[in-house]
Design an enzyme around this catalytic site. Structure first.
Site, PDB file in Angstrom:
ATOM      1  N   HIS A  49      43.889  54.363  50.642  1.00  0.00           N
ATOM      2  CA  HIS A  49      44.742  55.542  50.982  1.00  0.00           C
ATOM      3  C   HIS A  49      43.914  56.627  51.391  1.00  0.00           C
ATOM      4  O   HIS A  49      44.328  57.784  51.444  1.00  0.00           O
ATOM      5  CB  HIS A  49      45.015  55.944  49.150  1.00  0.00           C
ATOM      6  CG  HIS A  49      46.150  55.017  48.799  1.00  0.00           C
ATOM      7  ND1 HIS A  49      46.377  55.205  47.297  1.00  0.00           N
ATOM      8  CD2 HIS A  49      46.729  54.073  49.050  1.00  0.00           C
ATOM      9  CE1 HIS A  49      47.232  54.459  46.861  1.00  0.00           C
ATOM     10  NE2 HIS A  49      47.479  53.520  48.028  1.00  0.00           N
TER      11      HIS A  49
ATOM     12  N   SER B  44      45.336  50.049  37.228  1.00  0.00           N
ATOM     13  CA  SER B  44      46.514  49.563  36.183  1.00  0.00           C
ATOM     14  C   SER B  44      47.261  48.546  36.965  1.00  0.00           C
ATOM     15  O   SER B  44      48.139  47.865  36.492  1.00  0.00           O
ATOM     16  CB  SER B  44      47.512  50.724  36.060  1.00  0.00           C
ATOM     17  OG  SER B  44      48.023  51.323  37.261  1.00  0.00           O
TER      18      SER B  44
END
Ligand SMILES: [Zn+2]
Length: 190
Positions: A63, A138
């Site tokens: 990112h 997650s």
């Protein structure tokens, strides 16, 4: 729109510049030093893996990175302090002195494609590893979540360290449901 993005980024400066590597970051850096963790693929943009001592070339940032800026046209790097100095007087972002292009924080914006080079590097590392550790994720953000699956299908062992359950727990070889710092603390060297 561009100026607004920079205004928001500078408003967050205190938050980002105050962040320091935690025990988890430092434990991974210790493991890297002894040759156990050759590379880190991360969705974090805070530069803390590099700050903990892992060389930048061993950190693959899916990112991007919020601690510096890039020209969108010629990819020249700029320090945030350099941008802020020029932004401050009139609230207008500077253009690239080399080519006149737009200068943007080096993060991948929501909806923007992941950088090809980072995705390719992450895939190569995934296919080369014999142990894939998924730490503090997650594992719901695609395409990043695809890497553990790729590693597992390629024959690597797969360990999850996360405080919450993940959708991949059932296919992991080991799930450590604990705080990252606590789980990795035994690997901290001083
Ligand atoms: Zn440029």
């Amino acid at each position: 729109m561009r100026n607004e993005a920079w205004r928001r980024r500078f408003a967050l400066e205190e938050h980002f510049s105050a962040a320091r590597p935690g025990r988890g970051h430092r434990a991974l850096a210790s493991l890297h030093r002894i040759g156990k963790v050759p590379a880190v693929v991360t969705q974090n943009i805070d530069n803390l893996h590099q700050a903990s001592g892992i060389p930048p070339e061993c950190v693959v940032e899916l990112h991007g990175n919020t601690t510096y800026a890039l020209c969108l046209d010629c990819a020249a790097h700029y320090e945030l302090a350099w941008v802020r100095e020029r932004f401050a007087p009139r609230g207008e972002a500077p253009n690239c002195p080399h080519c006149g292009g737009f200068i943007k924080s080096a993060t991948v914006s929501f909806g923007q494609a992941m950088p090809d080079a980072a995705m390719q590097r992450a895939e190569e590392l995934t296919l080369a590893c014999d142990l894939f550790l998924a730490i503090g994720s997650s594992l719901v953000v695609w395409p990043a979540a695809g890497f553990p699956l790729m590693a597992k299908r390629n024959g690597a062992a797969f360990i999850i360290i996360n405080r919450e359950p993940t959708d991949f727990d059932a296919i992991a070889d080991l799930v450590i449901r604990d705080d990252i710092g606590d789980a990795l603390a035994p690997f901290l060297s001083h």
